[in-house]
Design a protein around this motif. Structure first.
Motif, PDB file in Angstrom:
ATOM      1  N   PRO A  81       0.844  -1.197   0.000  1.00  0.00           N
ATOM      2  CA  PRO A  81       0.000   0.000   0.000  1.00  0.00           C
ATOM      3  C   PRO A  81       0.882   1.251   0.000  1.00  0.00           C
ATOM      4  O   PRO A  81       2.010   1.222   0.496  1.00  0.00           O
ATOM      5  CB  PRO A  81      -0.774  -0.088   1.313  1.00  0.00           C
ATOM      6  CG  PRO A  81      -0.600  -1.488   1.798  1.00  0.00           C
ATOM      7  CD  PRO A  81       0.696  -1.978   1.238  1.00  0.00           C
ATOM      8  N   ALA A  82       0.371   2.332  -0.557  1.00  0.00           N
ATOM      9  CA  ALA A  82       1.056   3.622  -0.397  1.00  0.00           C
ATOM     10  C   ALA A  82       0.750   4.165   0.990  1.00  0.00           C
ATOM     11  O   ALA A  82      -0.282   3.843   1.589  1.00  0.00           O
ATOM     12  CB  ALA A  82       0.578   4.598  -1.458  1.00  0.00           C
ATOM     13  N   LEU A  83       1.668   4.974   1.507  1.00  0.00           N
ATOM     14  CA  LEU A  83       1.500   5.495   2.853  1.00  0.00           C
ATOM     15  C   LEU A  83       1.545   7.020   2.836  1.00  0.00           C
ATOM     16  O   LEU A  83       2.480   7.609   2.295  1.00  0.00           O
ATOM     17  CB  LEU A  83       2.605   4.940   3.757  1.00  0.00           C
ATOM     18  CG  LEU A  83       2.473   5.219   5.241  1.00  0.00           C
ATOM     19  CD1 LEU A  83       1.239   4.529   5.815  1.00  0.00           C
ATOM     20  CD2 LEU A  83       3.722   4.749   5.984  1.00  0.00           C
ATOM     21  N   LEU A 112       7.195   9.304  10.187  1.00  0.00           N
ATOM     22  CA  LEU A 112       5.826   9.801  10.045  1.00  0.00           C
ATOM     23  C   LEU A 112       5.720  11.224  10.570  1.00  0.00           C
ATOM     24  O   LEU A 112       5.096  12.091   9.950  1.00  0.00           O
ATOM     25  CB  LEU A 112       4.867   8.881  10.801  1.00  0.00           C
ATOM     26  CG  LEU A 112       4.847   7.423  10.343  1.00  0.00           C
ATOM     27  CD1 LEU A 112       3.990   6.586  11.286  1.00  0.00           C
ATOM     28  CD2 LEU A 112       4.333   7.316   8.923  1.00  0.00           C
ATOM     29  N   ASP A 113       6.351  11.458  11.720  1.00  0.00           N
ATOM     30  CA  ASP A 113       6.309  12.794  12.310  1.00  0.00           C
ATOM     31  C   ASP A 113       6.969  13.819  11.385  1.00  0.00           C
ATOM     32  O   ASP A 113       6.474  14.935  11.226  1.00  0.00           O
ATOM     33  CB  ASP A 113       7.019  12.800  13.668  1.00  0.00           C
ATOM     34  CG  ASP A 113       6.241  12.027  14.729  1.00  0.00           C
ATOM     35  OD1 ASP A 113       5.146  11.515  14.412  1.00  0.00           O
ATOM     36  OD2 ASP A 113       6.730  11.935  15.868  1.00  0.00           O
ATOM     37  N   GLN A 142      -0.107  12.353  16.676  1.00  0.00           N
ATOM     38  CA  GLN A 142      -0.703  11.330  15.816  1.00  0.00           C
ATOM     39  C   GLN A 142      -2.092  10.979  16.316  1.00  0.00           C
ATOM     40  O   GLN A 142      -2.316  10.869  17.525  1.00  0.00           O
ATOM     41  CB  GLN A 142       0.166  10.071  15.807  1.00  0.00           C
ATOM     42  CG  GLN A 142      -0.153   9.163  14.654  1.00  0.00           C
ATOM     43  CD  GLN A 142       0.508   7.789  14.777  1.00  0.00           C
ATOM     44  OE1 GLN A 142      -0.138   6.801  15.109  1.00  0.00           O
ATOM     45  NE2 GLN A 142       1.802   7.744  14.549  1.00  0.00           N
ATOM     46  N   TYR A 193      -4.729   8.704  14.343  1.00  0.00           N
ATOM     47  CA  TYR A 193      -5.225   7.367  14.029  1.00  0.00           C
ATOM     48  C   TYR A 193      -4.764   7.058  12.614  1.00  0.00           C
ATOM     49  O   TYR A 193      -4.477   7.963  11.841  1.00  0.00           O
ATOM     50  CB  TYR A 193      -6.754   7.353  14.079  1.00  0.00           C
ATOM     51  CG  TYR A 193      -7.373   5.978  14.103  1.00  0.00           C
ATOM     52  CD1 TYR A 193      -7.414   5.239  15.282  1.00  0.00           C
ATOM     53  CD2 TYR A 193      -7.925   5.418  12.957  1.00  0.00           C
ATOM     54  CE1 TYR A 193      -7.981   3.975  15.318  1.00  0.00           C
ATOM     55  CE2 TYR A 193      -8.500   4.156  12.988  1.00  0.00           C
ATOM     56  CZ  TYR A 193      -8.525   3.445  14.177  1.00  0.00           C
ATOM     57  OH  TYR A 193      -9.093   2.199  14.200  1.00  0.00           O
ATOM     58  N   THR A 194      -4.731   5.782  12.273  1.00  0.00           N
ATOM     59  CA  THR A 194      -4.342   5.395  10.921  1.00  0.00           C
ATOM     60  C   THR A 194      -5.535   4.790  10.205  1.00  0.00           C
ATOM     61  O   THR A 194      -6.156   3.857  10.717  1.00  0.00           O
ATOM     62  CB  THR A 194      -3.150   4.428  10.974  1.00  0.00           C
ATOM     63  OG1 THR A 194      -2.079   5.094  11.638  1.00  0.00           O
ATOM     64  CG2 THR A 194      -2.714   4.040   9.583  1.00  0.00           C
ATOM     65  N   GLY A 207      -7.196   2.853   7.114  1.00  0.00           N
ATOM     66  CA  GLY A 207      -6.697   1.872   6.160  1.00  0.00           C
ATOM     67  C   GLY A 207      -7.762   1.143   5.375  1.00  0.00           C
ATOM     68  O   GLY A 207      -7.508   0.034   4.900  1.00  0.00           O
ATOM     69  N   ALA A 208      -8.938   1.738   5.194  1.00  0.00           N
ATOM     70  CA  ALA A 208      -9.949   1.078   4.359  1.00  0.00           C
ATOM     71  C   ALA A 208      -9.379   0.889   2.966  1.00  0.00           C
ATOM     72  O   ALA A 208      -8.620   1.726   2.464  1.00  0.00           O
ATOM     73  CB  ALA A 208     -11.226   1.909   4.302  1.00  0.00           C
ATOM     74  N   VAL A 209      -9.737  -0.230   2.339  1.00  0.00           N
ATOM     75  CA  VAL A 209      -9.107  -0.589   1.066  1.00  0.00           C
ATOM     76  C   VAL A 209      -9.459   0.404  -0.042  1.00  0.00           C
ATOM     77  O   VAL A 209      -8.626   0.749  -0.873  1.00  0.00           O
ATOM     78  CB  VAL A 209      -9.512  -2.027   0.663  1.00  0.00           C
ATOM     79  CG1 VAL A 209      -9.041  -2.339  -0.744  1.00  0.00           C
ATOM     80  CG2 VAL A 209      -8.918  -3.020   1.654  1.00  0.00           C
ATOM     81  N   VAL A 256      -2.920   4.037   2.587  1.00  0.00           N
ATOM     82  CA  VAL A 256      -3.150   4.038   4.034  1.00  0.00           C
ATOM     83  C   VAL A 256      -2.666   5.384   4.546  1.00  0.00           C
ATOM     84  O   VAL A 256      -1.578   5.831   4.192  1.00  0.00           O
ATOM     85  CB  VAL A 256      -2.387   2.879   4.699  1.00  0.00           C
ATOM     86  CG1 VAL A 256      -2.409   3.015   6.212  1.00  0.00           C
ATOM     87  CG2 VAL A 256      -2.974   1.546   4.261  1.00  0.00           C
ATOM     88  N   VAL A 266      -1.940   8.035   7.769  1.00  0.00           N
ATOM     89  CA  VAL A 266      -1.772   8.309   9.195  1.00  0.00           C
ATOM     90  C   VAL A 266      -2.241   9.744   9.431  1.00  0.00           C
ATOM     91  O   VAL A 266      -1.640  10.682   8.901  1.00  0.00           O
ATOM     92  CB  VAL A 266      -0.299   8.149   9.612  1.00  0.00           C
ATOM     93  CG1 VAL A 266      -0.147   8.376  11.106  1.00  0.00           C
ATOM     94  CG2 VAL A 266       0.217   6.772   9.219  1.00  0.00           C
TER      95      VAL A 266
END
Lengths: 242, 242
Positions: free
Chosen positions: A18-20, A63-64, A84, A86-87, A89-91, A100, A102
């Motif tokens: 997945p891409a982030l 991520l930060d 932060q 929540y992450t 990640g629904a498809v 996905v 963050v």
DNA sequence: GCAATAGTGTCTGTCAGACAATATAGG
DNA sequence: CCTATATTGTCTGACAGACACTATTGC
């Protein structure tokens, strides 16, 4: 086989990934209500809808750091309290591909919020929170002129969670102070609490609670330019935070 | 250009991406202390160290689904309460490659914890929490025989956050009930609270608070097989949870 | 009856809500 | 002095901690 031999033979590209991304909820208090800064999408997908500022996470970037970069590049804000959230990640949350995200909460004092707004590119959205008895529920965004702003992707969910988190942490962390200038009056502090909670608070109980907690220190200075008794100015005393 | 034309020309592989994984903190109460289930790493990297069960997120799998899959495949647990904890994204947290990991908290009643342990492959680790005055601080893992277990990667940080989150949510959410069987006595409920908090609680105040809150309903049944007065059995009344 | 734990009653201190009373700026 | 808001004082009810007391089971 040693650990370094193992690592040399490891194939990091074996599976499709997945891409982030990171998405930022840039939060402030405007006109006595919680508000966030949104960007209007000019490109497909979902062109014309309103979205949180965001960006992909670089391969050598925490991520930060990615959140800070988006804060700087897309909102023009040098520094803000970032947290932060929540992450997500629904498809199918993004039609381009699997992304996905963050989500981060950024807390802006009124001046920083206004400055980012003046920089252009961002629009202030008042967050309308139906008082679903504490549960959080859904949140809708409304422009300062009162027009509803249609949100892109799952960004309405992200905003709803941001408000919920803000409410939850308001009373036992220092989030309220991150939404205020360096020096503030107890009335301003109470206004922030009331805006976030969407409810009026008892003034004397609030003052007593805040002072007893020991997180604020009097500066000795007072407000100026009021047509009535000027209030005492306080600052947040970080040293006494738990 | 329409949205579908745009999407057809979009290149999803333009940038190098971090790998994305989930790691599970399988939590239960053992011998009056919070505990987690760990796997001993047999492969490089960090072979011999103890790690949280985890796995990569599939390209067409939500984060929650990936966590459930790890729960099923690596711990042999069909169902448990799962909750997203935090996403860890330090650049060098895994020496193989850039891996961002979404940590989940799984709450297991004592029976499920023991069953997963009996399945082999997992070891129970008591979580030793230095009482750093509420702050959370670091957590160390100790085997049931008392031997310290060296943790792989940043998993000590993940465990520390899990304990902190558990403590924070204990009093105002239903997490304690997820660590108990369907029916339980008030003493068992208090034991769970005391284990998580690492402190003794006042019995009558605790009972009063729990009953007044309205989250528990008497079943009418009582404990059996005690050598003393048997306690009343309660169950969690989900309908009255906020 | 004894041992052991379940469960209740009550006193007390702490703290939040309500609201009246006082303080102080500009005019 | 008047207005508007800041700030304090005090009464009261809700609730948690402390702890003594009663209940109930197996033996």
């Amino acid at each position: 086989m040693t650990e370094s031999e193992f690592l040399a033979g490891y194939d990091p590209a074996a599976y499709e990934r997945p891409a982030l991304a990171v998405d930022l909820v840039l939060t402030g208090i405007r006109h006595g209500r919680p508000a966030a800064l949104l960007m209007r999408r000019t490109q497909h997908p979902q062109a014309g809808l309103w979205a949180l500022p965001g960006g992909f996470v670089g391969i050598a970037e925490t991520l930060d750091d990615a959140a800070e970069r988006v804060l700087r590049d897309k909102a023009g804000i040098a520094r803000a309290r970032l947290e932060q959230l929540y992450t997500f990640g629904a498809v199918d949350r993004d039609p381009r591909m699997r992304i996905v995200s963050v989500a981060y909460l950024a807390l802006l004092p009124a001046a920083a919020f206004a400055e980012a707004l003046a920089g252009g590119g961002l629009t202030a959205a008042a967050l309308v929170v139906p008082w679903a008895g504490e549960a959080g529920g859904s949140v809708s965004a409304v422009s300062e002129e009162g027009a509803p702003l249609a949100l892109a992707f799952d960004h309405a969910d992200i905003l709803a969670l941001a408000v919920k988190r803000l409410r939850g942490k308001l009373d036992y962390t220092d989030v309220a102070f991150a939404l205020l200038p360096e020096q503030f009056t107890l009335r301003q502090l109470q206004d922030v609490h009331e805006a976030v909670l969407g409810a009026a608070l008892n003034t004397s109980a609030f003052r007593r609670r805040m002072r007893d907690r020991g997180w604020i220190a009097p500066t000795g200075a007072r407000e100026t330019g009021t047509a009535f008794r000027p209030a005492e100015l306080f600052r947040f005393d970080r040293s006494r935070q738990s």
